[in-house]
Scaffold this motif. Structure first.
Motif, short mmCIF file in Angstrom:
data_model
loop_
_atom_site.label_atom_id
_atom_site.label_comp_id
_atom_site.label_asym_id
_atom_site.label_seq_id
_atom_site.Cartn_x
_atom_site.Cartn_y
_atom_site.Cartn_z
N ALA A 61 -2.05 2.15 -16.48
CA ALA A 61 -2.19 2.66 -15.12
C ALA A 61 -3.50 3.42 -15.03
N PRO A 79 -0.24 1.65 -10.86
CA PRO A 79 -0.07 0.61 -11.89
C PRO A 79 -1.28 -0.31 -11.90
N TYR A 80 -1.76 -0.66 -13.10
CA TYR A 80 -2.97 -1.47 -13.18
C TYR A 80 -2.70 -2.85 -13.76
N GLN A 105 3.74 -1.27 -16.53
CA GLN A 105 2.62 -0.62 -15.84
C GLN A 105 3.12 0.42 -14.84
N ALA A 159 2.21 4.37 -14.92
CA ALA A 159 1.81 5.15 -13.74
C ALA A 159 2.64 6.41 -13.62
#
Length: 203
Positions: free
Chosen positions: A28, A39-40, A139, A143
């Motif tokens: 994240a 979230p990435y 993810q 986060a």
């Protein structure tokens, strides 16, 4: 790279959050003002080649991240077992990879109790089917870990978690006088105690 520090001594700027699993690793990122963690991506864990560790280090370099927060899975009693050791080992690998690239980016281990439970609940409330949770839950958990860390940094006016050092094989072999070594260990222990005590509230 000179980092901007808040009054309490914690880095200010873009930060990454990492949720370590045996199969997947969630990542994240937060904005430069550390207001919102997002979230990435989810990476496949590759313990043989550690390609996922390099991806995270590359992301930190690309974004100019000032800190990486790695979740430390503790039991509800605060105990650390195999999963906590795995997260610690992963954090050390990340520190070593960042150092190899000449990046002085601190990596902190932060208590992540209930982060995965919370992530599953949030996805369920968002209307996502349980079958699809696996694709993004790591993810989302990352986060959650990062969001709670940056919120606590602001609330406390100080850094949170425990700063991670590189594993022994990646540390420079410089002879240090015994007295100086003892003093350094005492300072390291004091710094660790100053940033310990972070825990995610029970929901």
């Amino acid at each position: 790279m000179t980092q901007a520090l808040a009054a309490g001594g914690y880095p200010q700027g873009i930060k990454l959050g990492v949720d370590v699993g045996t199969v997947r690793v969630g990542v994240a990122v937060c904005d430069r003002d550390a207001i919102l963690a997002t979230p990435y991506k989810t990476l496949d864990r590759n313990p043989k080649k550690n390609s996922d560790v390099r991806v995270i280090a590359s992301l930190a370099e690309e974004l100019g991240a000032v800190q990486v927060i790695v979740g430390l899975p503790r039991t509800m009693k605060g105990e650390e077992h195999a999963s906590a050791r795995m997260a610690t080992d992963y954090a050390e690998l990340l520190v070593a990879e960042l150092a190899r690239r000449g990046m002085e980016v601190p990596v902190n281990l932060v208590d992540e109790r209930l982060s995965s439970v919370t992530a599953h609940r949030n996805l369920h409330e968002a209307g996502m089917s349980s079958r699809n949770h696996r694709k993004v839950v790591d993810q989302v958990a990352a986060a959650g870990i990062l969001q709670h860390a940056i919120d606590m940094q602001k609330a406390r006016g100080a850094d949170v978690g425990t700063r991670v050092g590189a594993p022994p094989e990646h540390r420079p072999s410089v002879a240090v006088p015994a007295a100086e070594s003892t003093e350094s260990r005492a300072e390291d222990q004091s710094r660790s105690q100053n940033t310990e005590g972070y825990s995610e509230p029970v929901l």
